[in-house]
Design a protein around this motif. Structure first.
Motif, PDB file in Angstrom:
ATOM      1  N   GLU A   8       0.858  -1.184   0.000  1.00 42.57           N
ATOM      2  CA  GLU A   8       0.000   0.000   0.000  1.00 42.57           C
ATOM      3  C   GLU A   8       0.899   1.240   0.000  1.00 42.57           C
ATOM      4  O   GLU A   8       1.885   1.296   0.718  1.00 42.57           O
ATOM      5  CB  GLU A   8      -0.889  -0.019   1.251  1.00 42.57           C
ATOM      6  N   ILE A   9       0.561   2.203  -0.832  1.00 39.38           N
ATOM      7  CA  ILE A   9       1.341   3.442  -0.880  1.00 39.38           C
ATOM      8  C   ILE A   9       0.894   4.315   0.285  1.00 39.38           C
ATOM      9  O   ILE A   9      -0.281   4.692   0.353  1.00 39.38           O
ATOM     10  CB  ILE A   9       1.141   4.162  -2.222  1.00 39.38           C
ATOM     11  N   PRO A  10       1.808   4.598   1.229  1.00 37.34           N
ATOM     12  CA  PRO A  10       1.373   5.392   2.379  1.00 37.34           C
ATOM     13  C   PRO A  10       1.040   6.826   1.970  1.00 37.34           C
ATOM     14  O   PRO A  10       1.615   7.364   1.033  1.00 37.34           O
ATOM     15  CB  PRO A  10       2.590   5.367   3.310  1.00 37.34           C
ATOM     16  N   ASP A  11       0.072   7.386   2.674  1.00 36.11           N
ATOM     17  CA  ASP A  11      -0.270   8.778   2.435  1.00 36.11           C
ATOM     18  C   ASP A  11       0.891   9.664   2.876  1.00 36.11           C
ATOM     19  O   ASP A  11       1.496   9.403   3.911  1.00 36.11           O
ATOM     20  CB  ASP A  11      -1.509   9.162   3.241  1.00 36.11           C
ATOM     21  N   PRO A  12       1.200  10.707   2.102  1.00 36.39           N
ATOM     22  CA  PRO A  12       2.209  11.655   2.580  1.00 36.39           C
ATOM     23  C   PRO A  12       1.689  12.366   3.819  1.00 36.39           C
ATOM     24  O   PRO A  12       0.484  12.380   4.072  1.00 36.39           O
ATOM     25  CB  PRO A  12       2.385  12.621   1.404  1.00 36.39           C
ATOM     26  N   LEU A 111      15.801   5.983   0.684  1.00 34.29           N
ATOM     27  CA  LEU A 111      14.357   5.942   0.451  1.00 34.29           C
ATOM     28  C   LEU A 111      13.712   5.979   1.827  1.00 34.29           C
ATOM     29  O   LEU A 111      13.375   4.933   2.378  1.00 34.29           O
ATOM     30  CB  LEU A 111      13.951   4.642  -0.247  1.00 34.29           C
ATOM     31  N   LEU A 112      13.599   7.152   2.405  1.00 33.78           N
ATOM     32  CA  LEU A 112      13.155   7.249   3.783  1.00 33.78           C
ATOM     33  C   LEU A 112      11.815   7.956   3.884  1.00 33.78           C
ATOM     34  O   LEU A 112      11.637   9.053   3.347  1.00 33.78           O
ATOM     35  CB  LEU A 112      14.201   8.000   4.616  1.00 33.78           C
ATOM     36  N   GLY A 113      10.899   7.325   4.598  1.00 32.81           N
ATOM     37  CA  GLY A 113       9.587   7.914   4.828  1.00 32.81           C
ATOM     38  C   GLY A 113       9.631   8.918   5.972  1.00 32.81           C
ATOM     39  O   GLY A 113      10.664   9.085   6.635  1.00 32.81           O
ATOM     40  N   PRO A 114       8.498   9.563   6.230  1.00 33.08           N
ATOM     41  CA  PRO A 114       8.433  10.634   7.230  1.00 33.08           C
ATOM     42  C   PRO A 114       8.845  10.221   8.644  1.00 33.08           C
ATOM     43  O   PRO A 114       9.246  11.061   9.433  1.00 33.08           O
ATOM     44  CB  PRO A 114       6.962  11.065   7.201  1.00 33.08           C
ATOM     45  N   ASP A 115       8.739   8.937   8.976  1.00 35.13           N
ATOM     46  CA  ASP A 115       9.114   8.525  10.327  1.00 35.13           C
ATOM     47  C   ASP A 115      10.591   8.149  10.441  1.00 35.13           C
ATOM     48  O   ASP A 115      11.090   7.927  11.545  1.00 35.13           O
ATOM     49  CB  ASP A 115       8.228   7.364  10.799  1.00 35.13           C
ATOM     50  N   ASP A 116      11.292   8.037   9.305  1.00 31.83           N
ATOM     51  CA  ASP A 116      12.683   7.553   9.317  1.00 31.83           C
ATOM     52  C   ASP A 116      13.694   8.542   8.760  1.00 31.83           C
ATOM     53  O   ASP A 116      14.883   8.268   8.727  1.00 31.83           O
ATOM     54  CB  ASP A 116      12.791   6.265   8.489  1.00 31.83           C
ATOM     55  N   GLY A 136       4.179  14.204  10.380  1.00 33.49           N
ATOM     56  CA  GLY A 136       3.737  15.437   9.738  1.00 33.49           C
ATOM     57  C   GLY A 136       4.408  16.682  10.269  1.00 33.49           C
ATOM     58  O   GLY A 136       4.017  17.787   9.932  1.00 33.49           O
ATOM     59  N   ASP A 137       5.443  16.512  11.116  1.00 38.76           N
ATOM     60  CA  ASP A 137       6.105  17.667  11.724  1.00 38.76           C
ATOM     61  C   ASP A 137       7.616  17.520  11.582  1.00 38.76           C
ATOM     62  O   ASP A 137       8.284  17.010  12.480  1.00 38.76           O
ATOM     63  CB  ASP A 137       5.699  17.767  13.201  1.00 38.76           C
ATOM     64  N   ASP A 142      16.645  23.347  10.646  1.00 39.13           N
ATOM     65  CA  ASP A 142      15.950  24.224  11.602  1.00 39.13           C
ATOM     66  C   ASP A 142      15.186  25.373  10.953  1.00 39.13           C
ATOM     67  O   ASP A 142      14.520  26.121  11.655  1.00 39.13           O
ATOM     68  CB  ASP A 142      16.923  24.800  12.650  1.00 39.13           C
ATOM     69  N   THR A 143      15.290  25.559   9.642  1.00 40.37           N
ATOM     70  CA  THR A 143      14.624  26.705   9.020  1.00 40.37           C
ATOM     71  C   THR A 143      13.496  26.292   8.086  1.00 40.37           C
ATOM     72  O   THR A 143      12.473  26.960   8.019  1.00 40.37           O
ATOM     73  CB  THR A 143      15.621  27.549   8.203  1.00 40.37           C
ATOM     74  N   ALA A 144      13.683  25.212   7.356  1.00 43.02           N
ATOM     75  CA  ALA A 144      12.682  24.798   6.370  1.00 43.02           C
ATOM     76  C   ALA A 144      11.707  23.819   7.010  1.00 43.02           C
ATOM     77  O   ALA A 144      12.103  22.865   7.664  1.00 43.02           O
ATOM     78  CB  ALA A 144      13.366  24.153   5.165  1.00 43.02           C
ATOM     79  N   LYS A 145      10.433  24.076   6.807  1.00 41.62           N
ATOM     80  CA  LYS A 145       9.400  23.183   7.315  1.00 41.62           C
ATOM     81  C   LYS A 145       8.909  22.307   6.166  1.00 41.62           C
ATOM     82  O   LYS A 145       8.690  22.799   5.066  1.00 41.62           O
ATOM     83  CB  LYS A 145       8.250  24.027   7.866  1.00 41.62           C
ATOM     84  N   VAL A 146       8.762  21.011   6.445  1.00 42.59           N
ATOM     85  CA  VAL A 146       8.173  20.122   5.444  1.00 42.59           C
ATOM     86  C   VAL A 146       6.669  20.366   5.435  1.00 42.59           C
ATOM     87  O   VAL A 146       5.998  20.241   6.453  1.00 42.59           O
ATOM     88  CB  VAL A 146       8.492  18.640   5.751  1.00 42.59           C
ATOM     89  N   LEU A 147       6.162  20.752   4.263  1.00 43.04           N
ATOM     90  CA  LEU A 147       4.732  21.033   4.114  1.00 43.04           C
ATOM     91  C   LEU A 147       3.957  19.758   3.830  1.00 43.04           C
ATOM     92  O   LEU A 147       2.829  19.584   4.272  1.00 43.04           O
ATOM     93  CB  LEU A 147       4.515  22.037   2.980  1.00 43.04           C
ATOM     94  N   CYS A 148       4.590  18.872   3.056  1.00 35.58           N
ATOM     95  CA  CYS A 148       3.980  17.587   2.740  1.00 35.58           C
ATOM     96  C   CYS A 148       5.121  16.669   2.353  1.00 35.58           C
ATOM     97  O   CYS A 148       5.875  16.975   1.424  1.00 35.58           O
ATOM     98  CB  CYS A 148       2.968  17.732   1.601  1.00 35.58           C
ATOM     99  N   GLY A 149       5.277  15.562   3.073  1.00 35.52           N
ATOM    100  CA  GLY A 149       6.460  14.745   2.850  1.00 35.52           C
ATOM    101  C   GLY A 149       6.187  13.266   2.776  1.00 35.52           C
ATOM    102  O   GLY A 149       5.164  12.763   3.247  1.00 35.52           O
ATOM    103  N   GLY A 150       7.136  12.579   2.143  1.00 41.58           N
ATOM    104  CA  GLY A 150       7.025  11.150   1.956  1.00 41.58           C
ATOM    105  C   GLY A 150       6.236  10.806   0.709  1.00 41.58           C
ATOM    106  O   GLY A 150       5.748   9.693   0.550  1.00 41.58           O
TER     107      GLY A 150
END
Length: 173
Positions: A8-12, A111-116, A136-137, A142-150
C-alpha cells in the motif's frame, strides 16, 4: 499462483498535504514513475523542477542523476523560491556551478519515509542537512518546514519544503 502482494502506498504527511492532494488527486500514480517525472507533475514545485531539469539553465539538468536514485528530495515550493531576492534567482540562473550546487544540496541517497528521515545526512552536493521531527512535523536545517512529505516516486521520496536550503550554511557537524 496468487498475485504478488502489492505494498500500500502510504499517504504523505504534513500540514499542507490536503492542498497537495487537491492539486494532484492521482498522486499515488507517482509511485510508478521515476522521480524526475514525479517532480515535473507537481504544480507547487514548478520553479524547483525548472532548476533541476535544464529549464532555468540549459547547462544544469540533474534529472538523469536523480532518476538513477534511490533519493530523498527536498523540493522547495514556488512560494519558497519567491522569497529569494530576485537578484539571487537571477544569479543562480546565470551561474551553472552555483545552481548545480544548490540542486544537489536538496537531495541525498536513500528511500526514507516521514518517520525515518530524521538525522544528519550527507547530500549529493557534499554538505550535510539536518532533519528533525517525524511524521507530519519535520524541519530541515531548523529553518525549512516540510509542508507535505514522503510523497512516493518509483525511486525516491519527495518532501515539499517552505524554504530554499542554502548549501553555504550547512548545520554544525
Amino acid at each position: 499462483p496468487s498475485p504478488a502482494p502489492v505494498a500500500e502506498i502510504p499517504d504523505p504527511q504534513g500540514p499542507d498535504c490536503d492542498a497537495f492532494k487537491k492539486s494532484l488527486p492521482n498522486f499515488k500514480t507517482l509511485a510508478n514513475v521515476p522521480v524526475g517525472t514525479a517532480l515535473a507533475s507537481i504544480p507547487e514545485i514548478s520553479t524547483f523542477n525548472a532548476a533541476i531539469s535544464g529549464q532555468l539553465n540549459p547547462a544544469v539538468n540533474i534529472v538523469p542523476v536523480l532518476d538513477n536514485g534511490p533519493y530523498v528530495v527536498f523540493a522547495p515550493t514556488n512560494d519558497a523560491f519567491a522569497e529569494l531576492a530576485p537578484e539571487q534567482l537571477e544569479a543562480l540562473k546565470a551561474d551553472p556551478a552555483a545552481l548545480t550546487k544548490l540542486d544537489y544540496y536538496h537531495a541525498f541517497l536513500g528511500l526514507l519515509g516521514p518517520d525515518d528521515v530524521k538525522g544528519q545526512r550527507p547530500t549529493q552536493q557534499g554538505n550535510e542537512v539536518k532533519v528533525t521531527g517525524s511524521g507530519g512535523d519535520i524541519k530541515v536545517n531548523d529553518t525549512a518546514k516540510v509542508l507535505c512529505g514522503g510523497i512516493q516516486a518509483a525511486n525516491a521520496r519527495i518532501y515539499l519544503i517552505d524554504t530554499v536550503l542554502d548549501p553555504d550554511t550547512p548545520p554544525e557537524p
